[in-house]
Design an enzyme around this catalytic site. Structure first.
Site, PDB file in Angstrom:
ATOM      1  N   THR A 118       0.508  -0.984  -0.090  1.00 44.85           N
ATOM      2  CA  THR A 118       0.106  -0.151  -0.187  1.00 44.85           C
ATOM      3  C   THR A 118       0.841   1.563  -0.630  1.00 44.85           C
ATOM      4  OG1 THR A 118      -0.286  -0.247   2.494  1.00 44.85           O
ATOM      5  CG2 THR A 118      -2.014  -1.329   0.642  1.00 44.85           C
ATOM      6  N   ASP A 119       0.048   1.955  -0.542  1.00 47.63           N
ATOM      7  CA  ASP A 119       1.398   3.461  -0.227  1.00 47.63           C
ATOM      8  C   ASP A 119       0.303   4.303   0.315  1.00 47.63           C
ATOM      9  OD1 ASP A 119      -1.795   5.106  -0.785  1.00 47.63           O
ATOM     10  OD2 ASP A 119      -1.235   4.908  -3.338  1.00 47.63           O
ATOM     11  N   ALA A 120       0.522   5.800   0.670  1.00 41.58           N
ATOM     12  CA  ALA A 120       0.570   6.700   1.195  1.00 41.58           C
ATOM     13  C   ALA A 120      -0.646   6.966   2.167  1.00 41.58           C
ATOM     14  CB  ALA A 120       1.343   7.921   1.229  1.00 41.58           C
TER      15      ALA A 120
END
Length: 142
Positions: A19-21
């Site tokens: 996952t990203d930010a």
């Protein structure tokens, strides 16, 4: 749109590192999901080979369309099929779903069989083509 019938799929779960930010699957992290599905496709057909060979398939092109986000710990099911076998190339189609019904990503990958000694494309063997045709049936463009 209803999910089309499929002959092969692989299930995985979104890891935190995927996952990203924003907490959704980073776009580049779908590639390992596609690789998993492609390997499971060939495992199901007893066509998985790991030993070195003089000819190997290499990635030529890939397109990806993103439809809905997936998040940490979501279960993703990736449908896979071979849509086309050309003279030296093979095109896979993928569709990833959440909860078996929410389309998240679609993709195509084209791989080419290459003679490793001269780095040139070579024909897909008839035995390989026939085994895929027997599995995919009329859905295969060959």
């Amino acid at each position: 749109m209803p999910r089309p019938p499929v002959k092969c799929s692989a299930t995985t779960r979104v890891g935190f590192s995927d996952t990203d930010a924003q907490g959704i699957v980073y776009y580049g992290r779908y590639m390992p999901y596609f690789d998993l599905a492609r390997v499971e496709y060939h495992r199901a057909l007893d066509m998985l080979r790991a030993e070195p060979r003089d000819e190997q398939f290499v990635m030529r092109a890939m397109t990806v369309d993103y439809h809905a986000p997936a998040r940490f710990d979501d279960e993703i099911e990736v449908d896979v099929r071979i849509a086309r076998i050309g003279t030296s190339s093979v095109t896979y189609e993928f569709a990833a779903y959440l909860h078996g019904e929410v389309l998240t990503v679609t993709a195509t990958q084209t791989i080419v069989l290459v003679d490793l000694a001269n780095r040139k494309p070579c024909p897909v063997p008839d035995w390989w083509r026939e085994q895929i045709r027997a599995f995919e049936g009329d859905d295969l463009d060959a």
